[in-house]
Design a protein around this motif. Structure first.
Motif, PDB file in Angstrom:
ATOM      1  N   ILE A   1       0.848  -1.190   0.000  1.00  0.00           N
ATOM      2  CA  ILE A   1       0.000   0.000   0.000  1.00  0.00           C
ATOM      3  C   ILE A   1       0.881   1.237   0.000  1.00  0.00           C
ATOM      4  CG2 ILE A   1      -1.733   1.351   1.255  1.00  0.00           C
ATOM      5  CD1 ILE A   1      -2.756  -1.242   2.480  1.00  0.00           C
ATOM      6  N   HIS A   2       0.614   2.106  -0.960  1.00  0.00           N
ATOM      7  CA  HIS A   2       1.248   3.425  -0.960  1.00  0.00           C
ATOM      8  C   HIS A   2       0.274   4.383  -0.288  1.00  0.00           C
ATOM      9  CE1 HIS A   2       3.922   6.606  -2.181  1.00  0.00           C
ATOM     10  NE2 HIS A   2       2.903   7.283  -2.698  1.00  0.00           N
ATOM     11  N   LEU A   3       0.645   4.881   0.892  1.00  0.00           N
ATOM     12  CA  LEU A   3      -0.262   5.675   1.709  1.00  0.00           C
ATOM     13  C   LEU A   3       0.414   6.999   2.089  1.00  0.00           C
ATOM     14  CD1 LEU A   3      -3.140   5.259   2.854  1.00  0.00           C
ATOM     15  CD2 LEU A   3      -2.086   4.579   5.010  1.00  0.00           C
ATOM     16  N   PRO A   4       0.287   8.013   1.243  1.00  0.00           N
ATOM     17  CA  PRO A   4       0.983   9.279   1.489  1.00  0.00           C
ATOM     18  C   PRO A   4       0.585   9.928   2.808  1.00  0.00           C
ATOM     19  CG  PRO A   4       0.179   9.171  -0.770  1.00  0.00           C
ATOM     20  CD  PRO A   4      -0.434   8.019  -0.031  1.00  0.00           C
ATOM     21  N   VAL A   5       1.586  10.273   3.607  1.00  0.00           N
ATOM     22  CA  VAL A   5       1.324  10.965   4.874  1.00  0.00           C
ATOM     23  C   VAL A   5       1.615  12.455   4.751  1.00  0.00           C
ATOM     24  CG1 VAL A   5       3.608  10.560   5.868  1.00  0.00           C
ATOM     25  CG2 VAL A   5       1.634  10.868   7.375  1.00  0.00           C
ATOM     26  N   GLN A   6       2.635  12.807   3.989  1.00  0.00           N
ATOM     27  CA  GLN A   6       3.077  14.175   3.684  1.00  0.00           C
ATOM     28  C   GLN A   6       3.820  14.846   4.824  1.00  0.00           C
ATOM     29  OE1 GLN A   6       3.047  14.494   0.710  1.00  0.00           O
ATOM     30  NE2 GLN A   6       1.175  13.728  -0.210  1.00  0.00           N
ATOM     31  N   SER A   7       3.338  14.714   6.063  1.00  0.00           N
ATOM     32  CA  SER A   7       4.009  15.351   7.200  1.00  0.00           C
ATOM     33  C   SER A   7       3.660  14.602   8.478  1.00  0.00           C
ATOM     34  CB  SER A   7       3.576  16.816   7.319  1.00  0.00           C
ATOM     35  OG  SER A   7       4.109  17.412   8.503  1.00  0.00           O
ATOM     36  N   GLY A   8       4.554  14.698   9.467  1.00  0.00           N
ATOM     37  CA  GLY A   8       4.293  14.091  10.758  1.00  0.00           C
ATOM     38  C   GLY A   8       3.792  15.077  11.789  1.00  0.00           C
ATOM     39  N   SER A   9       3.469  16.294  11.347  1.00  0.00           N
ATOM     40  CA  SER A   9       3.007  17.342  12.249  1.00  0.00           C
ATOM     41  C   SER A   9       1.526  17.591  12.033  1.00  0.00           C
ATOM     42  CB  SER A   9       3.791  18.639  11.991  1.00  0.00           C
ATOM     43  OG  SER A   9       3.139  19.750  12.564  1.00  0.00           O
ATOM     44  N   ASP A  10       0.744  17.503  13.104  1.00  0.00           N
ATOM     45  CA  ASP A  10      -0.694  17.783  12.995  1.00  0.00           C
ATOM     46  C   ASP A  10      -0.954  19.208  12.509  1.00  0.00           C
ATOM     47  OD1 ASP A  10      -1.610  15.292  13.727  1.00  0.00           O
ATOM     48  OD2 ASP A  10      -1.791  15.783  15.859  1.00  0.00           O
ATOM     49  N   ARG A  11      -0.127  20.136  12.943  1.00  0.00           N
ATOM     50  CA  ARG A  11      -0.315  21.530  12.525  1.00  0.00           C
ATOM     51  C   ARG A  11      -0.144  21.665  11.014  1.00  0.00           C
ATOM     52  NH1 ARG A  11       2.281  26.310  11.513  1.00  0.00           N
ATOM     53  NH2 ARG A  11       4.336  25.324  11.500  1.00  0.00           N
ATOM     54  N   ILE A  12       0.890  21.023  10.485  1.00  0.00           N
ATOM     55  CA  ILE A  12       1.138  21.089   9.043  1.00  0.00           C
ATOM     56  C   ILE A  12       0.061  20.327   8.279  1.00  0.00           C
ATOM     57  CG2 ILE A  12       2.729  20.442   7.204  1.00  0.00           C
ATOM     58  CD1 ILE A  12       3.631  22.861   8.787  1.00  0.00           C
ATOM     59  N   LEU A  13      -0.358  19.178   8.804  1.00  0.00           N
ATOM     60  CA  LEU A  13      -1.422  18.424   8.138  1.00  0.00           C
ATOM     61  C   LEU A  13      -2.703  19.249   8.040  1.00  0.00           C
ATOM     62  CD1 LEU A  13      -0.962  14.853   9.669  1.00  0.00           C
ATOM     63  CD2 LEU A  13      -0.382  15.605   7.359  1.00  0.00           C
ATOM     64  N   GLN A  14      -2.990  20.007   9.069  1.00  0.00           N
ATOM     65  CA  GLN A  14      -4.179  20.862   9.024  1.00  0.00           C
ATOM     66  C   GLN A  14      -4.017  21.962   7.979  1.00  0.00           C
ATOM     67  OE1 GLN A  14      -5.203  22.727  12.766  1.00  0.00           O
ATOM     68  NE2 GLN A  14      -7.256  23.263  12.062  1.00  0.00           N
ATOM     69  N   LEU A  15      -2.825  22.563   7.919  1.00  0.00           N
ATOM     70  CA  LEU A  15      -2.577  23.575   6.897  1.00  0.00           C
ATOM     71  C   LEU A  15      -2.653  22.979   5.489  1.00  0.00           C
ATOM     72  CD1 LEU A  15       0.399  25.616   8.434  1.00  0.00           C
ATOM     73  CD2 LEU A  15      -1.957  26.397   8.110  1.00  0.00           C
ATOM     74  N   MET A  16      -2.304  21.722   5.371  1.00  0.00           N
ATOM     75  CA  MET A  16      -2.364  21.033   4.079  1.00  0.00           C
ATOM     76  C   MET A  16      -3.779  20.582   3.718  1.00  0.00           C
ATOM     77  SD  MET A  16       0.984  18.537   4.148  1.00  0.00           S
ATOM     78  CE  MET A  16       2.640  19.122   3.782  1.00  0.00           C
ATOM     79  N   ASN A  17      -4.703  20.675   4.673  1.00  0.00           N
ATOM     80  CA  ASN A  17      -6.083  20.212   4.463  1.00  0.00           C
ATOM     81  C   ASN A  17      -6.122  18.716   4.146  1.00  0.00           C
ATOM     82  OD1 ASN A  17      -8.896  20.672   4.363  1.00  0.00           O
ATOM     83  ND2 ASN A  17      -8.852  20.735   2.131  1.00  0.00           N
ATOM     84  N   ARG A  18      -5.418  17.937   4.974  1.00  0.00           N
ATOM     85  CA  ARG A  18      -5.299  16.502   4.729  1.00  0.00           C
ATOM     86  C   ARG A  18      -6.410  15.670   5.377  1.00  0.00           C
ATOM     87  NH1 ARG A  18      -2.981  14.157   0.748  1.00  0.00           N
ATOM     88  NH2 ARG A  18      -2.213  12.400   1.977  1.00  0.00           N
ATOM     89  N   HIS A  19      -7.229  16.237   6.223  1.00  0.00           N
ATOM     90  CA  HIS A  19      -8.421  15.574   6.771  1.00  0.00           C
ATOM     91  C   HIS A  19      -8.114  14.454   7.772  1.00  0.00           C
ATOM     92  CE1 HIS A  19     -10.793  17.709   3.761  1.00  0.00           C
ATOM     93  NE2 HIS A  19      -9.984  17.251   2.835  1.00  0.00           N
ATOM     94  N   TYR A  20      -6.900  14.372   8.291  1.00  0.00           N
ATOM     95  CA  TYR A  20      -6.594  13.377   9.323  1.00  0.00           C
ATOM     96  C   TYR A  20      -5.491  13.932  10.219  1.00  0.00           C
ATOM     97  CZ  TYR A  20      -2.822  12.414   6.011  1.00  0.00           C
ATOM     98  OH  TYR A  20      -1.757  12.559   5.143  1.00  0.00           O
ATOM     99  N   THR A  21      -5.374  13.341  11.406  1.00  0.00           N
ATOM    100  CA  THR A  21      -4.278  13.665  12.320  1.00  0.00           C
ATOM    101  C   THR A  21      -3.247  12.545  12.273  1.00  0.00           C
ATOM    102  OG1 THR A  21      -5.292  12.519  14.188  1.00  0.00           O
ATOM    103  CG2 THR A  21      -5.896  14.852  13.859  1.00  0.00           C
TER     104      THR A  21
END
Length: 463
Positions: free
Chosen positions: A279-299
């Motif tokens: 499975i290729h499962l992009p995370v993009q970042s390990g920071s919740d703050r950055i994930l929120q700025l990225m609009n990734r919809h998960y923590t």
């Protein structure tokens, strides 16, 4: 030259062959970017062949040169501009040669590409490939053309891609994306999500098996948000239907979004032996703050819960990911959290990039405030950590025997052959010579004897 923008055309019937190219012009398509672009090139070749164009193997043979482009990162666009400079020398030798820019970069930059370096004759976006034959014919008559409108319905479902080599094929099951990650230009270059009918995908997979292909990858910007337009189910249902239709074919898929990685999908993967445990499962970042700025919809916690579910349900499952460093406002602490996540998950592999701002995205307005040298340093740390983790994981494979799908001679040494495990790891093994008992497309058992961070090396053993 005049510039034209053609009206919307209706899709042709699937069995109609309309030749507008009485002169038998040859077309060469050069592909840049992801697997979606490779699949799009196969669709373009099929459309052009349907209209009487010959497919060229090189620019030297071509009357028409089409660059199928990517716009996800700035570096990809720079490559296209450099390639266009190179094509100017060909235009001097072949003044009548038509040059076109296709795909995501065409959609993003549109009219600014027309006439670039006195070279580009036509610009065609990902949803307008049916117009290509007419646009090319008009270009031979001296007209420039642009066709970049996005579609809510186009899936090219009636086009059978031209696949010319290998044992692995791609099937595009959907186009576009509705996630609108703030860094991503795809929704603006490929449009909104629309899925192909489940039955047509199953038929295409079965035909690929009959044609000699032994592995298929189901493609989409976010495959696990697939929904059959005829109401026959979601992506897990599609995956099960394909697995049952071609039980001896290896089945892969990409790319997944963590938000849509359901228990049903994970359990479906575990239920079928021919669905590859990868499975290729992009995370993009390990920071919740950055994930929120990225609009990734998960923590991060939600992402790790999905990883735990995958590993408890599919113990052999290999994992890869995408990581972006240097996103808007990323701090040293945010970066440290990404490294910590990598150490926690321990991916088999990763695609790692510096953040590249793209116009029209929401992140474009946030500013690109992380210095380039900081991005470079953080990227190097991510790469080094991933290489170390990949090496450590691959050392644990030494002494094990894997079923490997034979792909053919190794690019570096024809005396060595290569293939892949179902977990998507490249395996190199000695060729058996003239008395070989296997051919391309066969499955062989390979015992692993050594490993690097990227490759396993072994010897074929009796099955």
């Amino acid at each position: 030259m005049t510039t034209i923008e053609l009206p919307v055309l209706q899709p042709e019937p699937a069995n109609e062959h309309t030749s507008t190219n009485d002169g038998g012009h040859a077309v060469y398509v050069e592909t840049y970017g992801c697997q979606m672009n490779l699949n799009d090139t196969e669709i373009v070749q099929a459309i052009m062949a349907r209209h009487g164009f010959r497919l060229a193997d090189s620019i030297a043979e071509a009357d028409v040169v089409l660059l199928n482009t990517c716009a996800v990162r700035d570096n990809a666009e720079r490559k296209i501009h450099e390639r266009l400079k190179h094509l100017r020398s060909w235009r001097k030798r072949k003044p009548q040669m038509v040059v076109g820019v296709l795909g995501c970069m065409a959609e993003r930059l549109r009219r600014s590409l027309l006439g670039e370096q006195d070279l580009v004759d036509l610009v065609v976006g990902p949803d307008e490939y049916r117009r290509l034959p007419d646009l090319v014919e008009r270009a031979f008559a001296g007209e420039q053309g642009i066709a970049v409108k996005l579609s809510r319905v186009e899936t090219y479902d009636d086009i059978t891609p031209i696949r010319t080599q290998g044992i692995s094929a791609w099937i595009s099951i959907m186009r576009g994306c509705d996630k609108f990650c703030t860094f991503c230009v795809v929704p603006f270059t490929r449009g909104r999500e629309r899925s192909r009918p489940l039955e047509s995908i199953v038929r295409e997979a079965a035909q690929l098996w009959d044609d000699g292909f032994r592995e298929v990858t189901l493609l989409g910007q976010n495959v696990n948000s697939y929904r059959d337009p005829d109401g026959q189910g979601d992506f897990a249902d599609l995956l099960a239907a394909v697995a049952e239709a071609v039980p001896r074919m290896r089945i892969r898929y990409t790319t997944s979004h963590p938000y849509d990685m359901s228990d049903k999908l994970i359990e479906t993967m575990a239920a079928y032996a021919n669905i590859c445990p990868y499975i290729h499962l992009p995370v993009q970042s390990g920071s919740d703050r950055i994930l929120q700025l990225m609009n990734r919809h998960y923590t991060v916690a939600q992402y790790l819960e999905r990883i735990e579910k995958i590993r408890s349900t599919i113990p052999r499952c290999a994992l890869s990911t995408d990581i972006i460093v240097g996103f808007c406002t990323e701090t040293d602490e945010d970066h440290r959290k990404t490294l910590e996540l990598m150490e926690t998950v321990r991916y088999d592999g990763a695609y790692m990039f510096k953040y590249s701002p793209r116009e029209n995205t929401k992140a474009w307005k946030m500013g690109d405030d992380v210095p380039e040298e900081v991005k470079a340093q953080r990227l190097e740390e991510v790469i080094q950590l991933q290489q170390q983790i990949s090496w450590e994981i691959n050392q644990t494979e030494i002494g094990k025997t894997f079923e490997v799908l034979v792909e053919g001679p190794s690019k570096r040494d024809p005396a060595q052959w290569q293939g892949r495990t179902d977990t998507n790891k490249v395996v190199i093994f000695p060729h058996l010579g003239t008395d070989q008992s296997y051919i391309v497309g066969d499955y062989v058992q390979v015992r692993i004897e050594r490993a690097t961070s990227a490759t396993l090396f072994g010897t074929v053993v009796a099955g």
